[in-house]
Design a protein around this motif. Structure first.
Motif, PDB file in Angstrom:
ATOM      1  N   GLU A   5      16.999 121.347  76.543  1.00 16.75           N
ATOM      2  CA  GLU A   5      16.503 122.068  75.660  1.00 16.75           C
ATOM      3  C   GLU A   5      16.138 121.254  74.341  1.00 16.75           C
ATOM      4  OE1 GLU A   5      17.492 126.220  75.345  1.00 16.75           O
ATOM      5  OE2 GLU A   5      18.524 125.772  73.430  1.00 16.75           O
ATOM      6  N   ARG A   6      17.351 120.804  73.792  1.00 17.58           N
ATOM      7  CA  ARG A   6      17.289 120.045  72.558  1.00 17.58           C
ATOM      8  C   ARG A   6      16.577 118.820  72.526  1.00 17.58           C
ATOM      9  NH1 ARG A   6      22.970 120.906  69.581  1.00 17.58           N
ATOM     10  NH2 ARG A   6      22.858 123.255  69.497  1.00 17.58           N
ATOM     11  N   ARG A   7      16.516 118.114  73.622  1.00 21.19           N
ATOM     12  CA  ARG A   7      15.757 116.786  73.676  1.00 21.19           C
ATOM     13  C   ARG A   7      14.267 116.871  73.483  1.00 21.19           C
ATOM     14  NH1 ARG A   7      13.630 112.406  76.617  1.00 21.19           N
ATOM     15  NH2 ARG A   7      14.533 110.463  76.158  1.00 21.19           N
ATOM     16  N   ALA A   8      13.633 118.023  74.085  1.00 23.75           N
ATOM     17  CA  ALA A   8      12.279 118.101  73.671  1.00 23.75           C
ATOM     18  C   ALA A   8      12.089 118.502  72.275  1.00 23.75           C
ATOM     19  CB  ALA A   8      11.843 119.483  74.509  1.00 23.75           C
ATOM     20  N   LEU A   9      13.089 119.080  71.509  1.00 22.14           N
ATOM     21  CA  LEU A   9      12.592 119.300  70.119  1.00 22.14           C
ATOM     22  C   LEU A   9      13.003 118.008  69.347  1.00 22.14           C
ATOM     23  CD1 LEU A   9      14.640 122.951  69.786  1.00 22.14           C
ATOM     24  CD2 LEU A   9      12.197 122.350  69.576  1.00 22.14           C
ATOM     25  N   TYR A  10      13.937 117.206  69.714  1.00 24.36           N
ATOM     26  CA  TYR A  10      14.163 115.972  69.083  1.00 24.36           C
ATOM     27  C   TYR A  10      13.007 115.079  68.973  1.00 24.36           C
ATOM     28  CZ  TYR A  10      19.349 117.278  69.497  1.00 24.36           C
ATOM     29  OH  TYR A  10      20.351 117.902  69.339  1.00 24.36           O
ATOM     30  N   LEU A  11      12.493 115.030  70.090  1.00 22.81           N
ATOM     31  CA  LEU A  11      11.272 114.347  70.462  1.00 22.81           C
ATOM     32  C   LEU A  11      10.039 114.831  69.593  1.00 22.81           C
ATOM     33  CD1 LEU A  11      11.633 113.407  74.165  1.00 22.81           C
ATOM     34  CD2 LEU A  11      11.480 111.701  72.433  1.00 22.81           C
ATOM     35  N   ARG A  12      10.027 116.080  69.441  1.00 22.38           N
ATOM     36  CA  ARG A  12       8.911 116.533  68.713  1.00 22.38           C
ATOM     37  C   ARG A  12       8.825 116.353  67.153  1.00 22.38           C
ATOM     38  NH1 ARG A  12       8.395 123.033  67.692  1.00 22.38           N
ATOM     39  NH2 ARG A  12       7.046 123.233  66.067  1.00 22.38           N
ATOM     40  N   TYR A  13       9.951 116.232  66.711  1.00 23.53           N
ATOM     41  CA  TYR A  13      10.095 116.071  65.084  1.00 23.53           C
ATOM     42  C   TYR A  13      10.322 114.548  64.876  1.00 23.53           C
ATOM     43  CZ  TYR A  13      10.474 121.154  64.415  1.00 23.53           C
ATOM     44  OH  TYR A  13      10.204 122.465  64.402  1.00 23.53           O
ATOM     45  N   ALA A  14      10.671 113.632  65.776  1.00 19.47           N
ATOM     46  CA  ALA A  14      11.008 112.314  65.494  1.00 19.47           C
ATOM     47  C   ALA A  14      10.030 111.542  65.215  1.00 19.47           C
ATOM     48  CB  ALA A  14      11.827 111.669  66.797  1.00 19.47           C
ATOM     49  N   ASP A  15      10.116 110.707  64.022  1.00 23.63           N
ATOM     50  CA  ASP A  15       9.023 109.580  63.738  1.00 23.63           C
ATOM     51  C   ASP A  15       9.494 108.464  64.256  1.00 23.63           C
ATOM     52  OD1 ASP A  15       7.568 111.189  61.607  1.00 23.63           O
ATOM     53  OD2 ASP A  15       9.755 110.982  60.421  1.00 23.63           O
ATOM     54  N   LEU A  16      10.721 108.300  64.662  1.00 25.34           N
ATOM     55  CA  LEU A  16      11.398 107.212  65.651  1.00 25.34           C
ATOM     56  C   LEU A  16      12.409 107.598  66.398  1.00 25.34           C
ATOM     57  CD1 LEU A  16      12.250 104.607  62.471  1.00 25.34           C
ATOM     58  CD2 LEU A  16      10.248 104.654  64.165  1.00 25.34           C
ATOM     59  N   ARG A  17      12.121 107.034  67.579  1.00 21.42           N
ATOM     60  CA  ARG A  17      13.245 107.202  68.935  1.00 21.42           C
ATOM     61  C   ARG A  17      14.071 106.079  68.860  1.00 21.42           C
ATOM     62  NH1 ARG A  17      12.929 105.833  73.708  1.00 21.42           N
ATOM     63  NH2 ARG A  17      14.538 106.448  75.149  1.00 21.42           N
ATOM     64  N   ILE A  18      15.423 105.990  68.690  1.00 19.62           N
ATOM     65  CA  ILE A  18      16.062 104.794  69.140  1.00 19.62           C
ATOM     66  C   ILE A  18      16.875 105.111  70.318  1.00 19.62           C
ATOM     67  CG2 ILE A  18      18.115 103.465  68.365  1.00 19.62           C
ATOM     68  CD1 ILE A  18      15.500 103.310  66.368  1.00 19.62           C
ATOM     69  N   ASP A  19      16.807 104.346  71.294  1.00 18.69           N
ATOM     70  CA  ASP A  19      17.285 104.357  72.824  1.00 18.69           C
ATOM     71  C   ASP A  19      18.639 103.712  72.444  1.00 18.69           C
ATOM     72  OD1 ASP A  19      18.323 104.410  75.188  1.00 18.69           O
ATOM     73  OD2 ASP A  19      16.603 103.286  76.121  1.00 18.69           O
ATOM     74  N   CYS A  20      19.792 104.658  72.650  1.00 15.46           N
ATOM     75  CA  CYS A  20      21.168 103.987  72.117  1.00 15.46           C
ATOM     76  C   CYS A  20      21.815 103.800  73.720  1.00 15.46           C
ATOM     77  CB  CYS A  20      21.882 104.789  71.559  1.00 15.46           C
ATOM     78  SG  CYS A  20      21.094 105.279  69.694  1.00 15.46           S
ATOM     79  N   ALA A  21      21.096 103.755  74.545  1.00 19.44           N
ATOM     80  CA  ALA A  21      21.801 103.470  75.995  1.00 19.44           C
ATOM     81  C   ALA A  21      22.556 102.153  76.104  1.00 19.44           C
ATOM     82  CB  ALA A  21      20.804 103.740  76.994  1.00 19.44           C
ATOM     83  N   GLY A  22      23.963 102.386  76.326  1.00 13.64           N
ATOM     84  CA  GLY A  22      24.667 101.212  76.552  1.00 13.64           C
ATOM     85  C   GLY A  22      25.074 100.262  75.232  1.00 13.64           C
ATOM     86  N   LEU A  23      24.599 100.748  74.141  1.00  9.65           N
ATOM     87  CA  LEU A  23      24.620  99.980  72.792  1.00  9.65           C
ATOM     88  C   LEU A  23      26.022 100.374  72.250  1.00  9.65           C
ATOM     89  CD1 LEU A  23      21.254 100.162  71.309  1.00  9.65           C
ATOM     90  CD2 LEU A  23      22.107  98.650  72.887  1.00  9.65           C
ATOM     91  N   SER A  24      26.794  99.440  71.549  1.00 14.23           N
ATOM     92  CA  SER A  24      27.759  99.772  70.653  1.00 14.23           C
ATOM     93  C   SER A  24      27.129 100.236  69.182  1.00 14.23           C
ATOM     94  CB  SER A  24      28.448  98.529  70.274  1.00 14.23           C
ATOM     95  OG  SER A  24      27.692  97.490  69.599  1.00 14.23           O
ATOM     96  N   HIS A  25      28.004 100.764  68.511  1.00 16.59           N
ATOM     97  CA  HIS A  25      27.608 101.263  67.079  1.00 16.59           C
ATOM     98  C   HIS A  25      26.908 100.105  66.395  1.00 16.59           C
ATOM     99  CE1 HIS A  25      29.308 105.213  67.608  1.00 16.59           C
ATOM    100  NE2 HIS A  25      30.499 104.912  67.707  1.00 16.59           N
ATOM    101  N   ASN A  26      27.486  98.867  66.335  1.00 14.75           N
ATOM    102  CA  ASN A  26      26.865  97.826  65.759  1.00 14.75           C
ATOM    103  C   ASN A  26      25.697  97.283  66.362  1.00 14.75           C
ATOM    104  OD1 ASN A  26      28.764  97.749  63.649  1.00 14.75           O
ATOM    105  ND2 ASN A  26      30.013  96.116  65.146  1.00 14.75           N
TER     106      ASN A  26
END
Length: 182
Positions: free
Chosen positions: A143-164
């Motif tokens: 439900e929320r993912r669709a809304l995040y994509l709707r409002y996002a100017d940028l999407r950062i795929d954080c899959a498998g990434l450390s915070h740094n």
């Protein structure tokens, strides 16, 4: 005309982070604010401060829809001139709130896979997540993912990434988005 100065229009420079609980909005937000010399704001903390109680207590006592109403009121009452803003995961349910936030800068969706979020969010039932009673994490995610994509100017795929690593990816994306150093 020759000799006439062109008016320079400054784009808003705040950065608004959206994403699921456990996506790293607060953690990355602090890191990003430090890297860019901006103020950091966590809207969940603003909500708790205004309400004088925790998010979970608001839900327990008045329901998740009341929490969303308080969240919208808090969002609409804020001015973010030069901030990194970590929103609550449910901020995207408020069209007026999101349109208000967009005035201040880029909306960045920190996209984390469902299986990774499940590992990070171990306190789903008492974390203060605005959701329908009995709603599964999977249903909330969809439900929320669709809304995040709707409002996002940028999407950062954080899959498998450390915070740094996520921070580095975010900084590059922001620089490219603004086509100048942020």
């Amino acid at each position: 005309m020759e000799g006439e100065k062109k008016e320079h229009i400054q784009r808003p420079r705040s950065i608004i982070l959206v994403g699921m609980p456990g996506a790293g909005k607060s953690t990355l937000g602090v890191m990003l604010a430090k890297a860019l010399g901006k103020d950091f704001v966590d809207t969940d903390l603003l909500i708790q401060s205004q309400a004088g109680t925790t998010l979970q207590q608001i839900i327990d006592q008045q329901g998740y829809l009341h929490l969303r109403a308080v969240e919208e009121s808090v969002l609409l009452g804020c001015q973010f001139g030069n901030h990194v803003v970590a929103t609550g995961g449910s901020a995207v349910y408020s069209e007026p709130g999101m349109q208000h936030l967009r005035k201040f800068g880029a909306v960045v969706f920190l996209d984390v896979a469902l299986d990774e979020l499940r590992k990070r969010v171990t306190d789903y039932d008492n974390r203060g997540i605005a959701r329908r009673e009995g709603q599964s994490f999977e249903s909330l995610f969809a439900e929320r993912r669709a809304l995040y994509l709707r409002y996002a100017d940028l999407r950062i795929d954080c899959a498998g990434l450390s915070h740094n690593e996520a921070l580095a990816k975010l900084l590059v994306a922001l620089e490219n988005y603004y086509q100048s150093p942020v």
